[in-house]
Design an enzyme around this catalytic site. Sequence first.
Site, PDB file in Angstrom:
ATOM      1  N   TYR A 110     -35.403  -0.324 -30.539  1.00  0.00           N
ATOM      2  CA  TYR A 110     -36.652   0.383 -30.212  1.00  0.00           C
ATOM      3  C   TYR A 110     -37.738   0.142 -31.260  1.00  0.00           C
ATOM      4  O   TYR A 110     -38.874   0.564 -31.071  1.00  0.00           O
ATOM      5  CB  TYR A 110     -36.385   1.890 -30.133  1.00  0.00           C
TER       6      TYR A 110
ATOM      7  N   ASP B 162     -30.929  -0.888 -18.288  1.00  0.00           N
ATOM      8  CA  ASP B 162     -31.634  -0.235 -19.401  1.00  0.00           C
ATOM      9  C   ASP B 162     -32.192  -1.329 -20.327  1.00  0.00           C
ATOM     10  O   ASP B 162     -32.888  -2.217 -19.857  1.00  0.00           O
ATOM     11  CB  ASP B 162     -30.669   0.736 -20.106  1.00  0.00           C
TER      12      ASP B 162
ATOM     13  N   HIS C 278     -29.547   7.777 -14.272  1.00  0.00           N
ATOM     14  CA  HIS C 278     -29.766   6.625 -15.141  1.00  0.00           C
ATOM     15  C   HIS C 278     -28.534   5.742 -15.295  1.00  0.00           C
ATOM     16  O   HIS C 278     -28.638   4.533 -15.444  1.00  0.00           O
ATOM     17  CB  HIS C 278     -30.239   7.100 -16.517  1.00  0.00           C
TER      18      HIS C 278
END
Length: 505
Positions: free
Chosen positions: A414, A275, A472
């Site tokens: 982010y 990730d 994921h």
Amino acid sequence: TTRLHMIPELDAECVSAASDQKVSLPAGFSVKSLLEELRDSTTVNKHILQTVAMLRRQGLLTGVLANQWVDDSGSGDSSGRLLSLLGGHFDVVLQSCRTGLRVPETDLFTSALTQLGVPPKQALWLGDDEEGVGAAEAVGMTAVLVKDLPEALKQVETFTGVVTGESYPASCNPEEVSHGYITIKPSVKLHYVEMGTGPPVMLCHGFPESWYSWRYQIPALADAGFRVLSLDMKGYGESTAPPDIEEYSQEQICQDLVTFMDKMGIPQVTLVGHDWGGAVVWNMARCHPERVRAVASLNTPLFPVDPSKDPMNFLKTVPIFDYQLYFQDPGVAETEMEKDLARTFKIFFHGSGDKVTHTHTHSLSLVNDLSLSRGLFVGLPDEIPRSSILSETALQFYITQFKDKGFRGPLNWYRNVVSNWKWLCSRPRAKLLMPALMVTAGKDPVLLPVFSKGMENMIPNLTRGHIEECGHWTQMERPSELNTILISWLKDTHNNTGVAMTPKL
């Protein structure tokens, strides 16, 4: 008990005994060479370690009785590794050279039972020689003569009631692993967990995770001969979580890792990321290649940087990345995620095969009648079932890791979209020549395998792995398959010392 300085005496005794019995010894016979051959060939079957992990997870005690000599030559690295391996997996390891007793002497069995605090009738002995089996039975234990290992392990299942077949590999107990802390600068420290010896391998997790996300990989990689360093990335767990957004730019995160390596005395490392951790390891390989021995990423491909495309506008054109737009406004997503941590992690962590009634957060679309300000979890039920890939113990650990610092640090990763883009645009766009591994997951709803197409053009030494029935959370959902891929690649990479300089063009 045999110390290696006694070997000449053993040689002389063997020659004398052979002469007495009219037996011809092989040319060049040496007890030392026999011991070295035995020592170097001694390994522990992975199925036994897996069975032990399952038994201990169910609260059963385990032990090893070893007939062993003392290696005082100073070169007994392999016997040291074996003892370290056994000590890390079994509750008790009794060595004949320490106790003065050996199998099949019944006193050694009695001593083991005493140390474990187990009566003979509750104990099971597995051995591959009849004398040892007889001795175990003589003290009242149930004993199995191992001729066929799978059959013997079935008898373990029958005796214990614990199914020991294909299961999750050994996991880390946070209370029992080695923890360390490195000060990066006066206000920032990084926490890590360490296990094993050998070439260093650094594990970098993603959002919203922890060093503990690698709990099934750490023991396996350590057992395979690597020094494993699993980080709490900046903003997570016991690492510092500064409030400033710019502290979480990729440039700063990578510089922090270089400083971490400097202070640990690690000139080069093999990086494995998942990730956001995958993005970090690719950026380390791009921007600090001299510090990267090899690089591996789970799910996250190497995305090429396009100086002509505004990164925020690009995000808006890809619906599956909409959640990243929601994360941009400080405080908004934090409030939603911190409201009920147990519910938050149950929404995030589930396997691709789970029968769920809610949408995986990473694939949650925030367009079409849903205002970004309404929230990521809007419309989901209050009670969320816990996934089969997330034990209650793991859930509670994640809650403890986030309850104090919350989600501001993790979400700040982010909020550097533009600065990350500008930094990478400023760097030379050369090919990555070190060995690399890309592991794709067939059921990841966001980091699609197709995104990794064409990576060979940028990475000549690319190896691929793929796990089709995996979502994921690769490390948690398919740990055995992942460990097999990682260990195979790591061993190939570290055995072929020249591969980094011979790209497959």
